[in-house]
Write an enzyme that holds these catalytic residues in place. Structure first.
Site, mmCIF file in Angstrom:
data_model
loop_
_atom_site.group_PDB
_atom_site.id
_atom_site.type_symbol
_atom_site.label_atom_id
_atom_site.label_comp_id
_atom_site.label_asym_id
_atom_site.label_seq_id
_atom_site.Cartn_x
_atom_site.Cartn_y
_atom_site.Cartn_z
ATOM 1 N N CYS A 1 13.361 -26.291 -49.623
ATOM 2 C CA CYS A 1 12.170 -25.935 -50.412
ATOM 3 C C CYS A 1 11.134 -25.336 -49.477
ATOM 4 C CB CYS A 1 11.533 -27.168 -51.043
ATOM 5 S SG CYS A 1 12.599 -28.055 -52.160
ATOM 6 N N THR B 1 10.094 -0.794 -40.471
ATOM 7 C CA THR B 1 9.793 0.224 -41.486
ATOM 8 C C THR B 1 8.478 0.933 -41.196
ATOM 9 O OG1 THR B 1 10.972 -0.999 -43.171
ATOM 10 C CG2 THR B 1 9.278 0.481 -43.966
HETATM 11 N N1 ASP Z 1 14.460 -3.691 -41.966
HETATM 12 C C1 ASP Z 1 13.054 -3.532 -41.630
HETATM 13 C C2 ASP Z 1 12.776 -4.358 -40.391
HETATM 14 O O1 ASP Z 1 12.607 -5.540 -40.475
HETATM 15 C C3 ASP Z 1 12.200 -3.940 -42.766
HETATM 16 C C4 ASP Z 1 10.718 -3.815 -42.538
HETATM 17 O O2 ASP Z 1 10.215 -3.462 -41.513
HETATM 18 O O3 ASP Z 1 9.977 -4.077 -43.499
HETATM 19 O O4 ASP Z 1 12.737 -3.834 -39.314
#
Ligand code: ASP
Length: 378
Positions: free
Chosen positions: A315, A28
């Site tokens: 856990c 992301t």
């Molecule tokens: N789907 C993305 C990834 O893991 C989520 C992220 O980067 O936060 O590449």
């Protein structure tokens, strides 16, 4: 493989300063919204300075490289871990530290795998990413990236006592000074103000910014107005070690998560997968499992065939104590290995690495039961 580098803040000749190699893998962090497809798609990372001009204000050299294929980390594979480890090894003498920009979904797996693959590491390898893309105004990408860089470049102040400190920024200027010892010479995850040991981290949250936790090991640092390092818990710097890599990872592993009512055909079909060599058994509480004879017999028969079974609790906090309850005693007796307080991410990657190194299941079981990179308590 030749990677096209982007150089930021290059040192002048004769004025060595701390240098950080940044490896961008995707996630992301570097995504932008594509109105045509209504999806988040990766942006051209070579133009990172357009988004982060403040990188110029950091007082160390930064070199950025991008992997040939930018991925959402849900597509992460052991082959990419090998590529990352090899990039680090190839550039080990040239750079003081490494930052890996990575999607959050599987960051804890990559951090765990690298902690087992980079043997004799004495330099920081900091993984970070973001919950919101860098192009979004409220993105956490800036803070995560810049603080990860600062942590990667941080050296012990005692070792640079003659270095000049800029009073307004607090940044240690290493120009013309002897480089100091890295404060965090291990694989870590930095996210949302916390520095965690990489192989103790877990993704715990997909919406809020506090994406990672480390339930069974203290935070290695907290970043507020200053970055406060929790030194007693950071792996000590051992200058005499030489870096070597474990690059053979056995893919013949799996995870079996128990639940009340799990049936014999389900357990049998998992345990009897062709060529299976390692199984992480996600058990209840302190490492407990059903005591039905079909269940224990199936596991016992698999162990007899050489499948290594590693007991990890469902856990997040606490630890497996095989033998504490009657429901775990028999696991101990049939040769299941206790995972103590290890995470599932560290357990599965540790299995891949150890099975890649060693054919004899008895030896693998012995190695598995001991911490090899600070991933579990004894
Ligand atoms: N789907 C993305 C990834 O893991 C989520 C992220 O980067 O936060 O590449």
């Amino acid at each position: 493989m030749v990677y096209k580098p982007v150089y930021i803040n290059p040192a002048s000749p004769g004025q060595p300063r701390t240098s950080v190699l940044v490896i961008y893998t995707g996630g992301t962090f570097g995504m932008v919204y594509d109105p045509k497809s209504s999806q988040l798609i990766p942006f051209d990372f070579e133009r990172v300075l357009d988004r982060l001009p403040e990188l110029h204000r950091l007082n160390f050299e930064i070199t950025l490289i991008t992997l040939p294929e930018i991925i959402d980390s849900s597509n992460m594979k052991p082959a990419v871990w090998v590529e990352l480890a090899q990039i680090i090894q190839t550039n080990y003498d040239q750079y003081d530290s490494f930052v890996i920009l990575h999607g959050t979904d599987t960051m804890a797996y990559t951090a765990s795998a690298l902690s087992f693959m980079l043997v004799g590491l004495t330099k920081p390898v900091i993984l970070t990413g973001a919950q919101l893309p860098i192009g979004v105004a409220r993105s956490d990408a800036r803070e995560n990236f810049i603080t990860a860089l600062e942590i990667a470049a941080a050296v012990d102040s005692a070792a640079v006592s003659t270095a000049a400190v800029d009073d307004s920024t607090g940044i240690v200027n290493l120009a013309n000074q002897q480089k100091g010892k890295p404060i965090v010479p291990e694989v870590c995850v930095y996210f949302n103000s916390l520095l965690l040991r990489g192989n103790r981290s877990t993704k715990q949250e997909s919406v809020q910014f506090n994406a990672f936790s480390s339930e069974n090991y203290p935070h290695l640092a907290t970043a507020g107005v200053s970055i406060d390092y929790n030194r007693p818990y950071i792996r000590p710097y051992q200058p005499d070690q030489l870096l070597s890599l474990h690059t053979v990872l056995d893919p013949n592993v799996t995870i079996l998560k128990l639940f009340p009512g799990i049936t014999q055909p389900v357990v049998e079909s998992i345990v009897n997968i062709r060529n299976l060599r390692g199984l992480v058994l996600e058990t209840f509480g302190a490492g407990n499992a059903p005591t039905d004879s079909w269940f224990l017999d199936t596991l016992k028969e698999a162990i007899g065939r050489g499948v290594v079974i590693f007991n990890v609790s469902q856990c997040e906090g606490g630890r497996v104590k095989q033998g504490h309850y009657q429901t775990s005693k028999q696991l101990d007796q049939i040769g299941v290995v206790s995972g103590a307080d290890i995470t599932t991410e560290a357990a599965i990657t540790k299995l891949m690495v150890l099975l890649g190194l060693e054919r004899n299941p008895a030896v693998v079981r012995k190695l598995l039961a001991q911490p090899i990179s600070g991933e579990m308590s004894e």
